[in-house]
Design a protein around this motif. Structure first.
Motif, PDB file in Angstrom:
ATOM      1  N   ALA A  44       0.830  -1.210   0.000  1.00 16.11           N
ATOM      2  CA  ALA A  44       0.000   0.000   0.000  1.00 16.11           C
ATOM      3  C   ALA A  44       0.861   1.255   0.000  1.00 16.11           C
ATOM      4  O   ALA A  44       0.553   2.242  -0.693  1.00 16.11           O
ATOM      5  N   HIS A  45       1.953   1.228   0.746  1.00 11.58           N
ATOM      6  CA  HIS A  45       2.847   2.387   0.808  1.00 11.58           C
ATOM      7  C   HIS A  45       3.508   2.649  -0.540  1.00 11.58           C
ATOM      8  O   HIS A  45       3.550   3.800  -1.009  1.00 11.58           O
ATOM      9  N   LEU A  46       3.995   1.598  -1.175  1.00 10.23           N
ATOM     10  CA  LEU A  46       4.639   1.768  -2.473  1.00 10.23           C
ATOM     11  C   LEU A  46       3.650   2.285  -3.522  1.00 10.23           C
ATOM     12  O   LEU A  46       3.985   3.146  -4.343  1.00 10.23           O
ATOM     13  N   ALA A  47       2.435   1.765  -3.481  1.00 10.82           N
ATOM     14  CA  ALA A  47       1.421   2.246  -4.426  1.00 10.82           C
ATOM     15  C   ALA A  47       1.086   3.703  -4.163  1.00 10.82           C
ATOM     16  O   ALA A  47       0.927   4.504  -5.099  1.00 10.82           O
ATOM     17  N   ALA A  48       0.993   4.078  -2.875  1.00 10.06           N
ATOM     18  CA  ALA A  48       0.698   5.474  -2.530  1.00 10.06           C
ATOM     19  C   ALA A  48       1.820   6.404  -2.962  1.00 10.06           C
ATOM     20  O   ALA A  48       1.588   7.591  -3.227  1.00 10.06           O
ATOM     21  N   CYS A  49       3.044   5.866  -3.056  1.00 10.24           N
ATOM     22  CA  CYS A  49       4.194   6.664  -3.500  1.00 10.24           C
ATOM     23  C   CYS A  49       4.297   6.739  -5.016  1.00 10.24           C
ATOM     24  O   CYS A  49       5.233   7.357  -5.545  1.00 10.24           O
ATOM     25  N   GLY A  50       3.367   6.094  -5.725  1.00 10.08           N
ATOM     26  CA  GLY A  50       3.328   6.262  -7.170  1.00 10.08           C
ATOM     27  C   GLY A  50       3.696   5.061  -7.999  1.00 10.08           C
ATOM     28  O   GLY A  50       3.627   5.120  -9.233  1.00 10.08           O
ATOM     29  N   LEU A  51       4.118   3.943  -7.372  1.00  9.34           N
ATOM     30  CA  LEU A  51       4.429   2.756  -8.159  1.00  9.34           C
ATOM     31  C   LEU A  51       3.138   2.096  -8.630  1.00  9.34           C
ATOM     32  O   LEU A  51       2.144   2.089  -7.908  1.00  9.34           O
ATOM     33  N   PRO A  52       3.120   1.534  -9.828  1.00 10.16           N
ATOM     34  CA  PRO A  52       1.936   0.815 -10.294  1.00 10.16           C
ATOM     35  C   PRO A  52       1.586  -0.293  -9.311  1.00 10.16           C
ATOM     36  O   PRO A  52       2.481  -0.999  -8.814  1.00 10.16           O
ATOM     37  N   PRO A  53       0.305  -0.478  -8.988  1.00 11.66           N
ATOM     38  CA  PRO A  53      -0.084  -1.485  -7.989  1.00 11.66           C
ATOM     39  C   PRO A  53       0.494  -2.879  -8.229  1.00 11.66           C
ATOM     40  O   PRO A  53       0.953  -3.516  -7.265  1.00 11.66           O
ATOM     41  N   PRO A  54       0.529  -3.414  -9.482  1.00 13.45           N
ATOM     42  CA  PRO A  54       1.140  -4.743  -9.648  1.00 13.45           C
ATOM     43  C   PRO A  54       2.610  -4.773  -9.245  1.00 13.45           C
ATOM     44  O   PRO A  54       3.069  -5.747  -8.632  1.00 13.45           O
ATOM     45  N   MET A  55       3.358  -3.711  -9.577  1.00 14.06           N
ATOM     46  CA  MET A  55       4.763  -3.659  -9.178  1.00 14.06           C
ATOM     47  C   MET A  55       4.880  -3.538  -7.668  1.00 14.06           C
ATOM     48  O   MET A  55       5.755  -4.169  -7.047  1.00 14.06           O
ATOM     49  N   ALA A  56       4.009  -2.737  -7.065  1.00 11.04           N
ATOM     50  CA  ALA A  56       4.025  -2.578  -5.612  1.00 11.04           C
ATOM     51  C   ALA A  56       3.772  -3.916  -4.925  1.00 11.04           C
ATOM     52  O   ALA A  56       4.447  -4.267  -3.942  1.00 11.04           O
ATOM     53  N   GLN A  57       2.813  -4.695  -5.442  1.00 13.70           N
ATOM     54  CA  GLN A  57       2.521  -6.006  -4.864  1.00 13.70           C
ATOM     55  C   GLN A  57       3.711  -6.951  -5.029  1.00 13.70           C
ATOM     56  O   GLN A  57       4.064  -7.702  -4.108  1.00 13.70           O
ATOM     57  N   MET A  58       4.336  -6.927  -6.193  1.00 16.13           N
ATOM     58  CA  MET A  58       5.472  -7.804  -6.438  1.00 16.13           C
ATOM     59  C   MET A  58       6.638  -7.458  -5.518  1.00 16.13           C
ATOM     60  O   MET A  58       7.262  -8.345  -4.917  1.00 16.13           O
TER      61      MET A  58
END
Length: 296
Positions: free
Chosen positions: A237-251
């Motif tokens: 969730a933090h990585l996605a909030a920082c702008g990374l695409p959600p699939p990349m953030a999950q990976m």
């Protein structure tokens, strides 16, 4: 007259290009051949004296000719986009074509602890390729790479932007290794004449935890970041909030969880033994990429 070659596959990729360039710079005593799906795009390597041949691992019938006259071959694992059954099939076809072409030693760029890592989703196709080599008739050098330091160019900018590095890996270390150091080890293993069977761990010189990484980041770049122990879900969730695409953030969050279980903690001296040089430190890598990290 028959002339034996050193052959490097995938020279159009980041790692393959580095290996080819290092072999050229070292003045290999036998000719060096590189293969690529698109050799016409690699004019720079051609001008530097590399012989290029077309090889597509999805076209197995043409591979023996592409590998002809090679005594030793470095098989660079195909792109991550091919991970899974396709990559296993590609590697298997390349190995069998190499045997048909008379290659006597195959070096392969694998994954640290491929057969036992907590990151099995990333390593399973490497383990299958290793099995193809170990069950085969020729000598091999399995080069198990740790995670590249270049991963930090993706994972650290969100921490710099937010002031927090969320991770479930605040204690276990990661033996990050620079891609250029892996290329040096791979090139050395290809040209050193070893004709037996070996498995080598290509790692950095120190396993660095998330907390240790933050300390080095703050000391080197003058940032003021804190390490935060977090769950896999919170990291994603933090990585996605920082702008990374959600699939990349999950990976990346899944990888982080595996790292917390010690997936990349092994430190080996194999790289230094192969190359005669100490691995690049995380501190030196951060210093060299200071402008890029802070700009992003």
């Amino acid at each position: 007259m028959h002339t034996s070659h050193l052959l490097v596959t995938g020279v159009g990729g980041h790692l393959g290009r580095l290996v080819a360039e290092q072999l050229i710079d070292a003045g290999a005593t036998v000719p060096v051949v590189g293969t690529s799906r698109s050799p016409e795009r690699l004019a720079t390597l051609i001008r530097r004296g590399l012989t290029l041949r077309r090889a597509d691992f999805d076209e197995p019938d043409a591979l023996p000719a592409a590998f002809a006259d090679a005594e030793r071959m470095l098989l660079i694992s195909t792109a991550a986009a091919n991970a899974g059954p396709r990559r296993v099939r590609q590697h298997t076809q390349a190995i069998r074509a190499a045997l048909q072409a008379g290659v006597r030693h195959i070096a392969y760029t694998s994954f640290l602890d491929a057969d036992s890592t907590p990151l099995q989703a990333l390593a399973a196709d490497h383990a299958s390729t290793e099995a193809e080599l170990t069950q085969g008739p020729v000598g091999h050098s399995i080069l198990r790479h740790a995670f590249y330091m270049e991963m930090l160019l993706t994972t650290l900018p969100p921490a710099i932007a937010s002031g927090r590095l969320l991770s479930s890996n605040t204690r276990a270390g990661v033996a990050y290794v620079a891609r250029a150091d892996c290329a040096s080890a791979d090139a050395a293993a290809l040209r050193d004449g070893f004709d037996g069977r070996r498995t080598l761990d290509i790692t950095g010189g120190q396993a660095v935890s998330a907390a240790g990484l933050v300390r080095q980041l703050n000391d080197t770049l003058g940032t003021d970041i804190v390490a935060v122990d977090a769950s896999r879900q919170d990291v994603a969730a933090h990585l996605a909030a920082c702008g990374l695409p959600p699939p990349m953030a999950q990976m990346l969050a899944a990888i982080d969880e595996g790292l917390g279980r010690g997936a990349m903690a092994r430190v080996s001296e194999d790289l230094e033994r192969l190359t005669g040089a100490r691995p690049t430190t995380v501190e030196a890598f951060l210093r060299d990429h200071r402008a890029s990290l802070l700009a992003r």
